[in-house]
Design a protein around this motif. Structure first.
Motif, PDB file in Angstrom:
ATOM      1  N   UNK A 126      -2.176   1.278  -9.099  1.00 26.00           N
ATOM      2  CA  UNK A 126      -1.438   0.337  -8.261  1.00 26.00           C
ATOM      3  C   UNK A 126      -0.144  -0.134  -8.929  1.00 26.00           C
ATOM      4  N   UNK A 127       0.084   0.318 -10.153  1.00 22.10           N
ATOM      5  CA  UNK A 127       1.327  -0.037 -10.841  1.00 22.10           C
ATOM      6  C   UNK A 127       2.512   0.510 -10.053  1.00 22.10           C
ATOM      7  N   UNK A 128       3.425  -0.385  -9.689  1.00 26.10           N
ATOM      8  CA  UNK A 128       4.565   0.014  -8.867  1.00 26.10           C
ATOM      9  C   UNK A 128       5.495  -1.172  -8.687  1.00 26.10           C
ATOM     10  N   UNK A 129       6.652  -0.876  -8.114  1.00 27.13           N
ATOM     11  CA  UNK A 129       7.572  -1.913  -7.658  1.00 27.13           C
ATOM     12  C   UNK A 129       7.240  -2.182  -6.199  1.00 27.13           C
ATOM     13  N   UNK A 130       6.949  -3.435  -5.886  1.00 29.46           N
ATOM     14  CA  UNK A 130       6.505  -3.799  -4.552  1.00 29.46           C
ATOM     15  C   UNK A 130       7.629  -4.500  -3.792  1.00 29.46           C
ATOM     16  N   UNK A 131       7.764  -4.103  -2.529  1.00 30.93           N
ATOM     17  CA  UNK A 131       8.811  -4.636  -1.675  1.00 30.93           C
ATOM     18  C   UNK A 131       8.214  -5.135  -0.353  1.00 30.93           C
ATOM     19  N   UNK A 133       6.334  -7.736   9.442  1.00 31.58           N
ATOM     20  CA  UNK A 133       6.710  -7.641   8.030  1.00 31.58           C
ATOM     21  C   UNK A 133       5.781  -6.661   7.335  1.00 31.58           C
ATOM     22  N   UNK A 134       6.372  -5.688   6.677  1.00 32.83           N
ATOM     23  CA  UNK A 134       5.594  -4.702   5.953  1.00 32.83           C
ATOM     24  C   UNK A 134       5.745  -4.864   4.456  1.00 32.83           C
ATOM     25  N   UNK A 135       4.698  -4.469   3.743  1.00 26.93           N
ATOM     26  CA  UNK A 135       4.775  -4.363   2.285  1.00 26.93           C
ATOM     27  C   UNK A 135       4.789  -2.874   1.928  1.00 26.93           C
ATOM     28  N   UNK A 136       5.624  -2.565   0.953  1.00 27.31           N
ATOM     29  CA  UNK A 136       5.785  -1.201   0.479  1.00 27.31           C
ATOM     30  C   UNK A 136       5.677  -1.212  -1.044  1.00 27.31           C
ATOM     31  N   UNK A 137       5.475  -0.049  -1.602  1.00 24.69           N
ATOM     32  CA  UNK A 137       5.507   0.058  -3.048  1.00 24.69           C
ATOM     33  C   UNK A 137       6.064   1.410  -3.441  1.00 24.69           C
ATOM     34  N   UNK A 138       6.638   1.446  -4.628  1.00 20.46           N
ATOM     35  CA  UNK A 138       7.166   2.699  -5.158  1.00 20.46           C
ATOM     36  C   UNK A 138       6.741   2.805  -6.609  1.00 20.46           C
ATOM     37  N   UNK A 139       5.894   3.765  -6.873  1.00 20.36           N
ATOM     38  CA  UNK A 139       5.445   4.026  -8.231  1.00 20.36           C
ATOM     39  C   UNK A 139       6.442   4.964  -8.903  1.00 20.36           C
ATOM     40  N   UNK A 140       6.481   4.966 -10.229  1.00 24.38           N
ATOM     41  CA  UNK A 140       7.424   5.839 -10.945  1.00 24.38           C
ATOM     42  C   UNK A 140       7.245   7.292 -10.523  1.00 24.38           C
ATOM     43  N   UNK A 186      18.308   1.326   5.511  1.00 22.65           N
ATOM     44  CA  UNK A 186      17.683   0.016   5.361  1.00 22.65           C
ATOM     45  C   UNK A 186      18.033  -0.551   3.993  1.00 22.65           C
ATOM     46  N   UNK A 187      18.398  -1.808   3.962  1.00 21.96           N
ATOM     47  CA  UNK A 187      18.809  -2.452   2.712  1.00 21.96           C
ATOM     48  C   UNK A 187      17.600  -3.139   2.090  1.00 21.96           C
ATOM     49  N   UNK A 188      17.085  -2.567   1.031  1.00 15.94           N
ATOM     50  CA  UNK A 188      15.906  -3.107   0.374  1.00 15.94           C
ATOM     51  C   UNK A 188      16.281  -4.211  -0.599  1.00 15.94           C
ATOM     52  N   UNK A 189      15.329  -5.118  -0.811  1.00 16.47           N
ATOM     53  CA  UNK A 189      15.504  -6.144  -1.824  1.00 16.47           C
ATOM     54  C   UNK A 189      15.219  -5.579  -3.199  1.00 16.47           C
ATOM     55  N   UNK A 190      15.149  -6.454  -4.184  1.00 18.71           N
ATOM     56  CA  UNK A 190      14.941  -6.003  -5.555  1.00 18.71           C
ATOM     57  C   UNK A 190      13.481  -5.696  -5.853  1.00 18.71           C
ATOM     58  N   UNK A 191      12.592  -6.197  -5.035  1.00 15.97           N
ATOM     59  CA  UNK A 191      11.183  -5.953  -5.262  1.00 15.97           C
ATOM     60  C   UNK A 191      10.635  -6.790  -6.399  1.00 15.97           C
ATOM     61  N   UNK A 192       9.323  -6.671  -6.600  1.00 10.81           N
ATOM     62  CA  UNK A 192       8.675  -7.356  -7.708  1.00 10.81           C
ATOM     63  C   UNK A 192       7.734  -6.368  -8.385  1.00 10.81           C
ATOM     64  N   UNK A 193       7.813  -6.315  -9.698  1.00 12.80           N
ATOM     65  CA  UNK A 193       7.070  -5.305 -10.459  1.00 12.80           C
ATOM     66  C   UNK A 193       5.620  -5.753 -10.672  1.00 12.80           C
ATOM     67  N   UNK A 194       4.711  -4.862 -10.365  1.00 15.47           N
ATOM     68  CA  UNK A 194       3.293  -5.060 -10.647  1.00 15.47           C
ATOM     69  C   UNK A 194       2.866  -3.987 -11.635  1.00 15.47           C
ATOM     70  N   UNK A 195       2.349  -4.419 -12.766  1.00 14.20           N
ATOM     71  CA  UNK A 195       1.878  -3.490 -13.788  1.00 14.20           C
ATOM     72  C   UNK A 195       0.407  -3.767 -14.051  1.00 14.20           C
ATOM     73  N   UNK A 196      -0.405  -2.755 -13.816  1.00 12.91           N
ATOM     74  CA  UNK A 196      -1.844  -2.868 -14.065  1.00 12.91           C
ATOM     75  C   UNK A 196      -2.142  -2.065 -15.315  1.00 12.91           C
ATOM     76  N   UNK A 197      -2.596  -2.770 -16.332  1.00 16.66           N
ATOM     77  CA  UNK A 197      -2.799  -2.115 -17.614  1.00 16.66           C
ATOM     78  C   UNK A 197      -3.858  -2.863 -18.410  1.00 16.66           C
ATOM     79  N   UNK A 198      -4.625  -2.109 -19.167  1.00 17.86           N
ATOM     80  CA  UNK A 198      -5.618  -2.737 -20.026  1.00 17.86           C
ATOM     81  C   UNK A 198      -5.051  -2.925 -21.428  1.00 17.86           C
TER      82      UNK A 198
END
Length: 119
Positions: free
Chosen positions: A90-95, A34-41, A107-119
């Motif tokens: 590290x702000x990105x959508x993580x899959x 199982x891999x974790x991926x991310x896609x930043x804007x 490959x059929x990706x899921x919806x992912x989960x959004x991680x937002x790092x902000x002050x």
């Protein structure tokens, strides 16, 4: 139905932590890597970690090594990504996915989960 569902994302301050969950259904997650991926804007999806199905070996991208940890709870058929010392970049959508390192065509990706790092 074979699927992976991500959760656990949210808004966190720099230096904070989050734990993402990847719940598998329709198959045993401990039988596959199982891999974790991310896609930043504006960027391509990138692989950041991999948890193998043999000997529980792991791989991490240099950008997260030492800060992120992936693990598995077989009883819950779930794979986790513990993310520590989070940075703005590290702000990105993580899959999570039934593959590691790079995506493959179709490959059929899921919806992912959004991680937002902000002050």
């Amino acid at each position: 139905q074979v699927q992976l569902v991500e959760s656990g994302g949210g808004l966190v301050q720099p230096g904070g932590s989050l734990r993402l969950s990847c719940v598998a259904s329709g198959f045993d997650a401990d039988q596959v890597a199982i891999g974790w991926f991310r896609q930043a804007p504006g960027k391509e999806r990138e692989g950041i970690s991999c948890l193998s199905n043999t000997e529980e070996s792991t791989w991490y991208a240099d950008s997260v090594k030492g800060r992120f940890i992936t693990s598995r709870d077989n009883a819950k058929n779930t794979v986790y990504l513990q993310m520590n010392s989070l940075k703005l970049r590290n702000t990105a959508l993580y899959y999570c996915a039934k593959l590691c390192l790079t995506s493959i065509p179709g490959y059929k990706w899921g919806q992912g989960t959004q991680v937002t790092v902000s002050s």
